[in-house]
Design a protein around this motif. Structure first.
Motif, PDB file in Angstrom:
ATOM      1  N   VAL A 139     -19.624   1.037   3.337  1.00 16.54           N
ATOM      2  CA  VAL A 139     -19.616   0.355   2.195  1.00 16.54           C
ATOM      3  C   VAL A 139     -18.147  -0.256   2.328  1.00 16.54           C
ATOM      4  CG1 VAL A 139     -20.359  -0.442  -0.039  1.00 16.54           C
ATOM      5  CG2 VAL A 139     -21.703   1.020   1.063  1.00 16.54           C
ATOM      6  N   ILE A 140     -18.027  -2.014   2.317  1.00 17.82           N
ATOM      7  CA  ILE A 140     -17.387  -3.115   1.916  1.00 17.82           C
ATOM      8  C   ILE A 140     -17.262  -3.831   0.650  1.00 17.82           C
ATOM      9  CG2 ILE A 140     -15.902  -4.993   2.358  1.00 17.82           C
ATOM     10  CD1 ILE A 140     -16.973  -4.182   5.807  1.00 17.82           C
ATOM     11  N   LEU A 141     -16.206  -3.316  -0.484  1.00 16.01           N
ATOM     12  CA  LEU A 141     -16.336  -3.961  -1.948  1.00 16.01           C
ATOM     13  C   LEU A 141     -15.907  -5.280  -2.060  1.00 16.01           C
ATOM     14  CD1 LEU A 141     -16.025  -0.633  -3.876  1.00 16.01           C
ATOM     15  CD2 LEU A 141     -18.022  -1.619  -3.116  1.00 16.01           C
ATOM     16  N   ALA A 142     -16.547  -6.080  -1.883  1.00 11.14           N
ATOM     17  CA  ALA A 142     -15.812  -7.839  -1.963  1.00 11.14           C
ATOM     18  C   ALA A 142     -16.526  -8.207  -3.580  1.00 11.14           C
ATOM     19  CB  ALA A 142     -16.576  -8.729  -1.228  1.00 11.14           C
ATOM     20  N   THR A 143     -15.956  -8.081  -4.876  1.00 11.72           N
ATOM     21  CA  THR A 143     -16.125  -8.215  -5.849  1.00 11.72           C
ATOM     22  C   THR A 143     -15.058  -8.616  -5.799  1.00 11.72           C
ATOM     23  OG1 THR A 143     -15.235  -6.424  -6.726  1.00 11.72           O
ATOM     24  CG2 THR A 143     -17.917  -6.165  -6.483  1.00 11.72           C
ATOM     25  N   ASN A 144     -15.187  -9.203  -6.976  1.00 12.85           N
ATOM     26  CA  ASN A 144     -14.234 -10.269  -7.632  1.00 12.85           C
ATOM     27  C   ASN A 144     -12.990  -9.773  -7.976  1.00 12.85           C
ATOM     28  OD1 ASN A 144     -14.779 -12.883  -6.519  1.00 12.85           O
ATOM     29  ND2 ASN A 144     -16.253 -13.287  -8.584  1.00 12.85           N
ATOM     30  N   PHE A 145     -11.631 -10.549  -7.343  1.00 13.38           N
ATOM     31  CA  PHE A 145     -10.424  -9.846  -8.269  1.00 13.38           C
ATOM     32  C   PHE A 145      -9.744 -10.032  -9.618  1.00 13.38           C
ATOM     33  CE2 PHE A 145      -9.563  -7.303  -4.048  1.00 13.38           C
ATOM     34  CZ  PHE A 145     -10.079  -7.909  -2.928  1.00 13.38           C
ATOM     35  N   ASN A 146     -11.033 -10.305 -10.356  1.00 12.10           N
ATOM     36  CA  ASN A 146     -10.519 -10.367 -11.749  1.00 12.10           C
ATOM     37  C   ASN A 146     -10.831  -8.770 -12.462  1.00 12.10           C
ATOM     38  OD1 ASN A 146     -12.949 -10.076 -11.468  1.00 12.10           O
ATOM     39  ND2 ASN A 146     -13.304 -12.575 -12.250  1.00 12.10           N
ATOM     40  N   ARG A 172      -5.768  -6.502  -1.073  1.00 17.59           N
ATOM     41  CA  ARG A 172      -5.067  -7.759  -1.889  1.00 17.59           C
ATOM     42  C   ARG A 172      -4.004  -7.802  -1.128  1.00 17.59           C
ATOM     43  NH1 ARG A 172      -6.402  -3.936  -6.991  1.00 17.59           N
ATOM     44  NH2 ARG A 172      -5.806  -2.661  -5.831  1.00 17.59           N
ATOM     45  N   GLY A 173      -3.529  -9.436  -0.923  1.00 22.87           N
ATOM     46  CA  GLY A 173      -2.284 -10.015  -0.200  1.00 22.87           C
ATOM     47  C   GLY A 173      -1.492 -10.575  -0.929  1.00 22.87           C
ATOM     48  N   ALA A 189       3.351  -7.506  -5.355  1.00 22.75           N
ATOM     49  CA  ALA A 189       4.214  -5.922  -5.713  1.00 22.75           C
ATOM     50  C   ALA A 189       2.217  -4.800  -4.823  1.00 22.75           C
ATOM     51  CB  ALA A 189       3.390  -5.548  -7.321  1.00 22.75           C
ATOM     52  N   HIS A 190       1.663  -6.226  -4.790  1.00 19.44           N
ATOM     53  CA  HIS A 190       0.388  -5.344  -4.270  1.00 19.44           C
ATOM     54  C   HIS A 190       0.848  -5.458  -2.285  1.00 19.44           C
ATOM     55  CE1 HIS A 190      -2.814  -3.656  -7.015  1.00 19.44           C
ATOM     56  NE2 HIS A 190      -2.541  -5.235  -7.153  1.00 19.44           N
ATOM     57  N   ALA A 191       1.056  -6.697  -2.094  1.00 20.71           N
ATOM     58  CA  ALA A 191       1.284  -6.963  -0.985  1.00 20.71           C
ATOM     59  C   ALA A 191       1.913  -5.878   0.015  1.00 20.71           C
ATOM     60  CB  ALA A 191       1.638  -8.120  -0.367  1.00 20.71           C
ATOM     61  N   LEU A 192       3.045  -5.747  -0.971  1.00 22.64           N
ATOM     62  CA  LEU A 192       4.154  -4.915  -0.498  1.00 22.64           C
ATOM     63  C   LEU A 192       3.708  -3.492   0.041  1.00 22.64           C
ATOM     64  CD1 LEU A 192       7.343  -5.491  -3.051  1.00 22.64           C
ATOM     65  CD2 LEU A 192       7.416  -4.554  -0.427  1.00 22.64           C
ATOM     66  N   VAL A 193       2.913  -2.775  -1.504  1.00 22.33           N
ATOM     67  CA  VAL A 193       2.259  -1.614  -0.718  1.00 22.33           C
ATOM     68  C   VAL A 193       0.951  -1.427  -0.130  1.00 22.33           C
ATOM     69  CG1 VAL A 193       1.169   0.236  -2.610  1.00 22.33           C
ATOM     70  CG2 VAL A 193       2.848  -0.911  -4.148  1.00 22.33           C
ATOM     71  N   ASP A 194       0.528  -2.454   0.190  1.00 30.73           N
ATOM     72  CA  ASP A 194      -0.687  -2.285   1.233  1.00 30.73           C
ATOM     73  C   ASP A 194      -0.019  -2.402   2.439  1.00 30.73           C
ATOM     74  OD1 ASP A 194      -2.179  -1.431  -0.742  1.00 30.73           O
ATOM     75  OD2 ASP A 194      -3.311  -3.325  -0.900  1.00 30.73           O
ATOM     76  N   ARG A 195       1.620  -2.757   2.482  1.00 30.82           N
ATOM     77  CA  ARG A 195       1.431  -3.605   3.369  1.00 30.82           C
ATOM     78  C   ARG A 195       1.533  -2.916   5.380  1.00 30.82           C
ATOM     79  NH1 ARG A 195       6.080   0.096   1.316  1.00 30.82           N
ATOM     80  NH2 ARG A 195       6.483   0.915   3.005  1.00 30.82           N
ATOM     81  N   ARG A 196       1.095  -3.270   6.442  1.00 28.34           N
ATOM     82  CA  ARG A 196       1.343  -2.224   6.967  1.00 28.34           C
ATOM     83  C   ARG A 196       1.751  -2.787   8.625  1.00 28.34           C
ATOM     84  NH1 ARG A 196      -3.827  -5.310   9.632  1.00 28.34           N
ATOM     85  NH2 ARG A 196      -2.897  -5.293  10.825  1.00 28.34           N
TER      86      ARG A 196
END
Lengths: 196, 196
Positions: A139-146, A172-173, A189-196
């Protein structure tokens, strides 16, 4: 404007549209009466037709005129992946990317306790049933990012995980095409944490 | 959104309203379908009713459901004064002041040669006939105070004066409640010239 009751009724009816105040409603009514009577009749027919015939898909809850929408019935779709979105407009945005070939579940809203919109109103029970059909693997959750979209994603995630389902969230990124200097700090900050 | 044709037709019909783009039309359609079906039906009926029944008053050209509007038929009105306005909304603004007890002529537009709106489109001939009924003593030009409204007033004034009619224009000057420091200079200049 007291001279014509039909026009006054029309102005009041137009004010029920979201974002339309008394001035806009007047302008719309005068425009239709003066320049576009055919448009007024076309809109009248379209409103009646939609109000009579559009209802919710029995499987994914989006708007459809049939019992089950064409997306849910499409045999080409990957039934093992279910993407949860807030509105048909969000679904449409995802469709236009061409990057997702699974199925959807449309909440038709988001959790918003202050507005009296709880798990029942967004069809949590229905989503649980839909996701537990034995075919859905992810299940992919694509609700808004607010704030409300994130809260909704959190609640759905907890509920779905408790059923042993594999739950993911859109990444997020940093948006494509943007320059870091102008991207807001929490996104970086989120992009840093989730870096790949 | 390809899943439902009725909804797509409704979104296209809503876009014919002035000031409504594709995003607003989507938002309006989803709102009506999700939260206000009664509003959709009410608006449908109001549009049809207005498109069928609203037409122009035979005397003053404003919108009415009768042959002659209630203002024109009102025996309390001073028939010797005729106020010329661009739209029913302008007429309504004048009415709300309570300062005018005469009759109206509504141009339903303004001269705008670039848009193909000439003397014929604003009913100059009809106004001439109306103002030459032998009862009208004074024609008050209350078109807007922008370039097109002023041009319209000029053309109407010339034509009406050539028939020997007494023509006046709403006063230009400093708006009530304003501070001179913040009033634009051409308004102050006009107020100086027209001082009394």
């Amino acid at each position: 404007m007291s001279s014509t009751n039909a026009l006054e009724v029309l102005i009041q009816a137009l004010r029920r549209l979201p974002g339309v105040g008394v001035k806009s409603a007047q302008r719309m009514a005068f425009h239709l009466m003066q320049h576009d009577r055919a448009g007024a009749e076309a809109l009248s027919a379209a409103l009646h037709d939609a109000a009579q015939n559009v209802h919710h898909c029995a499987r994914c809850h989006t708007f459809t005129e049939d019992d089950i929408c064409s997306t849910c019935l499409d045999p080409e779709r990957d039934a093992s992946r279910l993407c949860v979105v807030e509105t048909p407009a969000d679904q449409s945005a995802l469709e236009r990317t061409g990057a997702f070939k699974g199925l959807y579940f449309v909440l038709m809203g988001r959790l918003s306790p202050l507005d009296g919109i709880g798990p029942k109103e967004i069809g949590l029970h229905k989503l649980m049933e839909r996701a537990s059909d034995g075919v859905v693997q992810e299940v992919i959750l694509a609700t808004n990012f607010n704030a409300e979209g994130e809260a909704t994603a959190h609640v759905l995630s907890e509920a779905l995980k408790s059923r042993g389902l594999h739950v993911t969230r859109l990444a997020r990124g940093v948006p494509v095409g943007s320059e870091l200097e102008y991207v807001d700090l929490s996104t970086i900050a989120h992009a840093l944490v989730d870096r790949r």
